[in-house]
Design an enzyme around this catalytic site. Structure first.
Site, PDB file in Angstrom:
ATOM      1  N   HIS A  43       0.814  -1.219   0.000  1.00 38.88           N
ATOM      2  CA  HIS A  43       0.000   0.000   0.000  1.00 38.88           C
ATOM      3  C   HIS A  43       0.849   1.271   0.000  1.00 38.88           C
ATOM      4  O   HIS A  43       0.450   2.306   0.535  1.00 38.88           O
ATOM      5  CB  HIS A  43      -0.963   0.018   1.197  1.00 38.88           C
ATOM      6  N   ASN A  92     -10.415  -3.024   1.652  1.00 34.20           N
ATOM      7  CA  ASN A  92     -10.015  -2.995   0.250  1.00 34.20           C
ATOM      8  C   ASN A  92     -11.224  -2.708  -0.628  1.00 34.20           C
ATOM      9  O   ASN A  92     -12.349  -2.567  -0.139  1.00 34.20           O
ATOM     10  CB  ASN A  92      -9.393  -4.341  -0.165  1.00 34.20           C
ATOM     11  N   TYR A 131      -0.068  -4.136  11.593  1.00 28.62           N
ATOM     12  CA  TYR A 131      -0.189  -2.756  11.117  1.00 28.62           C
ATOM     13  C   TYR A 131       0.434  -1.770  12.099  1.00 28.62           C
ATOM     14  O   TYR A 131       1.187  -0.885  11.707  1.00 28.62           O
ATOM     15  CB  TYR A 131      -1.657  -2.410  10.847  1.00 28.62           C
TER      16      TYR A 131
END
Length: 489
Positions: free
Chosen positions: A60, A133, A343
């Site tokens: 990303h 997404n 993350y």
């Protein structure tokens, strides 16, 4: 400590605020002489320039973002006690970052790749991050395989290029990917813009109401601009002519006042129904068919303000699926469980331990009260306050109320595969998706897949790849085999 606004008018200064006398000429030992190390402005500017880039995201990396609002349009208080969802008409500020997955920071926008749809809600109970997404499913169902998968999408250690052999070797040996691959190589694999695609939370999440009752939910964001996609040929031209096409389109639409919007809905499953549902409801490679659990509209998302600085607000923005608020929590989805750690850990490495202090990341509708101190770029915001809990000096205290409801577990620890439900396999939903397509859509899907598979050098990988699609649908596999053979001679 008071944070003063950045001043753009007045004398140029160093980072320390010292006025700059000459910004055109570095100090030298006489005319034509060597440069002096005492020129601190020169050293400061060059040192800062050398550090202008932080490590890009491994995935990303290529993205664009905008601010906006989320407005509640339906009463969902029977399902969740989240304050930002507590009443019709309630509005919450948001920041949405779109992205491609595999490309690096300088890659083109118009490529065949899933699109990230990462949404930060600045709620009065803290920031809630929904990191999804533009597809409702993904290639794998367990986070332990994520590094392996991404390595196949990135540059080969020997050739330095993306290799079809690596991609199809992994996909063919991971038949669970067949559903997402069918999505990716279909018409929606290359959106025309970020405004003209849907978004999904993709994972299953938990909602819990004021009484403690729990529900499983999936989020859907349906574009109000309509779905628009690019053919492979049109995308290849656009990627070469305007690599920044998606980012430019989003920014210019907002500048024109054409604010993109999405209708937000959820599928809601009572917790008691999960165990006997025909598909594993926590399998990221599966959808819940709408006939089983219809999408219920809950709100409207609008983007209406561009970032002032792309680096500060898009590149340094961070999102974590672990950022929940009261009334919303995780599910046993093994991909989600891995992302709850990964993350936050990525951002601590990439942006720094105090990344949450940056304006785009910190809460906007409340104040963060933690005992975390110091570290890189700590701004001293806590002053001399005590840094432990419990304390008797008026420090922050625990609420004794969990954010979400408990999930029952049983059995021995171990590396267990995901539970198999009545209609679970790796191919049924891929086949269903193929059969929903029109004849023209099927032809484009076959052409897109065949064009990529034909680049594979080994026959055994080619056959394994085609066999997965054959197991999804006989016609699917047969047509793909013919197309690949024609291209490979």
């Amino acid at each position: 400590m008071v944070q003063e606004a950045h001043v753009t008018q007045g004398p140029l200064t160093t980072e320390a605020g010292t006025p700059v006398a000459d910004n055109q000429n570095s100090e030298a030992a006489g005319i034509g002489g060597p440069v002096l190390v005492q020129d601190q402005l020169l050293l400061e500017k060059l040192a800062h320039f050398n550090r202008e880039r932080i490590p890009e995201r491994v995935v990303h990396a290529r993205g664009a973002g905008a601010y906006g609002t989320f407005t509640v349009t339906a009463d969902v208080t029977p399902y969740t006690r989240a304050a930002f969802l507590s009443g019709i008409g309630k509005q919450t500020e948001v920041f949405l970052r779109f992205s491609t997955v595999a490309g690096n920071l300088g890659a083109a926008d118009a490529v065949r790749d899933p699109r990230g749809f990462a949404l930060k809600f600045y709620t009065e109970e803290g920031n809630y991050d929904l990191v999804g997404n533009n597809t409702p499913v993904f290639f794998i169902k367990d986070a332990i395989k994520f590094p392996d998968f991404i390595h196949t999408q990135k540059r080969d250690p020997y050739t330095g290029s993306t290799e079809a052999d690596n991609v199809w070797d992994f996909w063919s040996l991971s038949p669970e990917s067949t559903h997402q691959v069918t999505w990716l190589f279909g018409d929606r694999g290359i959106p025309a813009s970020y405004r003209h695609m849907d978004g999904f939370g993709s994972h299953t999440f938990q909602w819990s109401n004021a009484a403690g009752e729990a529900f499983w939910v999936k989020y859907h964001f349906k574009t109000d601009q309509g779905i628009k996609n690019l053919t492979a040929e049109a995308a290849a031209r656009l990627a070469g002519e305007d690599p920044d096409s998606h980012q430019r389109d989003l920014r210019q639409a907002i500048e024109r006042g054409e604010y993109p919007t999405w209708t937000v809905g959820v599928q809601i499953m009572p917790v008691a129904e999960a165990a006997t549902y025909r598909f594993n409801p926590f399998d990221l490679t599966k959808v819940w068919p709408h006939a089983d659990y219809p999408v219920v509209e809950i709100g409207k998302l609008e983007l209406n303000r561009n970032p002032e600085n792309v680096f500060a607000e898009v590149e340094q923005s961070i999102f974590s699926p672990a950022h929940f608020v009261p009334g919303i929590g995780p599910s046993p989805d093994k991909m989600l469980q891995g992302r709850l750690f990964a993350y936050g850990d990525a951002h601590r490495y990439r942006v720094g331990i105090n990344a949450d202090h940056l304006p785009v990341n910190r809460p906007h509708a409340t104040v963060a009260r933690t005992n975390s101190r110091d570290g890189y770029l700590y701004d001293g915001r806590h002053g001399g306050a005590k840094n432990y809990e419990p304390n008797s000096f008026g420090g922050p205290f625990q609420t004794d109320r969990p954010l979400w409801s408990a999930t029952a577990v049983s059995g021995a620890t171990g590396g267990h595969p995901a539970p198999v439900h009545a209609e679970d396999d790796d191919f049924v939903q891929a086949g269903n998706l193929y059969r929903l397509m029109s004849e023209d859509e099927k032809e484009r899907l076959i052409a897109n897949l065949a064009g990529f598979i034909s680049k594979v050098s080994r026959d055994d990988i080619v056959e394994r790849a085609i066999d997965n699609f054959r197991r999804a649908d006989g016609d699917y596999g047969k047509r793909l085999e013919v197309a690949v053979q024609a291209l490979r001679g």
